[in-house]
Design an enzyme around this catalytic site. Structure first.
Site, PDB file in Angstrom:
ATOM      1  N   ASP A  73       0.827  -1.212   0.005  1.00  0.00           N
ATOM      2  CA  ASP A  73       0.081   0.015  -0.114  1.00  0.00           C
ATOM      3  C   ASP A  73       0.961   1.173   0.040  1.00  0.00           C
ATOM      4  OD1 ASP A  73      -1.800   2.047   0.412  1.00  0.00           O
ATOM      5  OD2 ASP A  73      -3.062   0.904   1.781  1.00  0.00           O
ATOM      6  N   GLU A 143       8.387  -3.557  -8.968  1.00  0.00           N
ATOM      7  CA  GLU A 143       9.346  -2.887  -7.819  1.00  0.00           C
ATOM      8  C   GLU A 143      10.534  -1.997  -8.381  1.00  0.00           C
ATOM      9  OE1 GLU A 143       7.412  -6.385  -5.615  1.00  0.00           O
ATOM     10  OE2 GLU A 143       8.208  -5.952  -7.720  1.00  0.00           O
TER      11      GLU A 143
END
Length: 264
Positions: A73, A143
């Site tokens: 998140d 990522e």
């Protein structure tokens, strides 16, 4: 048809659960955040899976129709940074332990995947014993676009698809299709109707004895040992990455402006 697990909250804020004899259905339920992983979801999932060790023969992990789990998140990360300036990152061990629980716990863990799965969501998928996906689902690791590394995901992903494909997914930061996921071993089966696919699998799996499942998983884990031996390095790498203020700033800017790091 197997119903989704949203029928009961069970007192949880981020999960919807349903028990059917010794089968536990767990639906990650944060529709406002694309099922992103926050502290509350980690705490509730940990509590639920620990309890499931005592009674569950099968744990079915589900997401939403459009997204299984979108990863960390970022909003929570950005809010923490603004509230506390820059501090040491959260301890990644609780999330790693959840995945370890799914991989090694005394039950069969099944990921039933619809829609998009990204970053830490791939960790949930790769940790499960059986992965069933709907045609049209996809799986990605984004990522590296933010200067991050999927440090805690990789031990579980490598166990599933091997080092070279896990490396490729990390470097390319692009999603792979459900068909690719089955070909690579990230998923075990796919169907246009993943609810029927789950039902067919449960017809077989519910015949197994829980003690036999426990013995099998204990034996399998003793053969590989990689998830446990890799844990310390995965946690350290994760903490190092999230200790880098540049990376956190990229996340915060993305949350505030919608600009990706290469656009900033």
């Amino acid at each position: 048809m197997v119903r989704l697990a949203h029928e009961q909250s069970g007192g949880y804020e981020t999960l919807r659960i349903r028990k059917e004899q010794d089968i536990l259905y767990v639906q990650m339920y944060r529709p406002e955040a694309k099922n992103a992983i926050n502290d509350k979801l980690i705490a509730e999932m940990d509590e639920l899976l620990e309890a499931a060790k005592q009674y569950a023969k099968v744990v079915v992990l589900q997401g939403l129709p459009e997204v299984f789990c979108f990863g960390a998140d970022f909003n929570q990360i950005a809010q923490k940074m603004k509230a506390n300036a820059f501090q040491a990152p959260n301890n990644p061990e609780p999330l790693y332990n959840i995945w370890l629980n799914l991989a090694t716990g005394p039950y069969i863990s099944i990921a039933q995947v619809k829609g998009k799965t990204n970053a830490g969501g791939v960790g949930f998928v790769a940790a499960c014993d059986v992965v069933l996906c709907e045609r049209g689902a996809d799986f990605g690791l984004s990522e590296l676009l933010f200067g991050l590394i999927p440090a805690c995901v990789l031990p579980f992903l490598i166990r599933r698809v091997g080092e070279s494909k896990a490396n490729y997914m990390t470097l390319m930061t692009q999603s792979i299709t459900a068909e690719q996921a089955v070909q690579w071993g990230l998923a075990d089966a796919l169907d246009d109707n993943v609810d029927n696919l789950l039902r067919k699998h449960l017809l077989r799996l519910r015949r197994l004895d829980k003690s036999a499942i426990m013995k099998h998983k204990t034996y399998m884990n003793s053969l590989s040992g990689g998830l446990i031996s890799d844990k310390a390095m995965a946690l350290k790498t994760n903490q190092d990455i999230f200790s880098d203020v540049k990376n956190i700033n990229k996340i915060s800017t993305y949350v505030d402006t919608g600009q990706f790091p290469w656009e900033q």
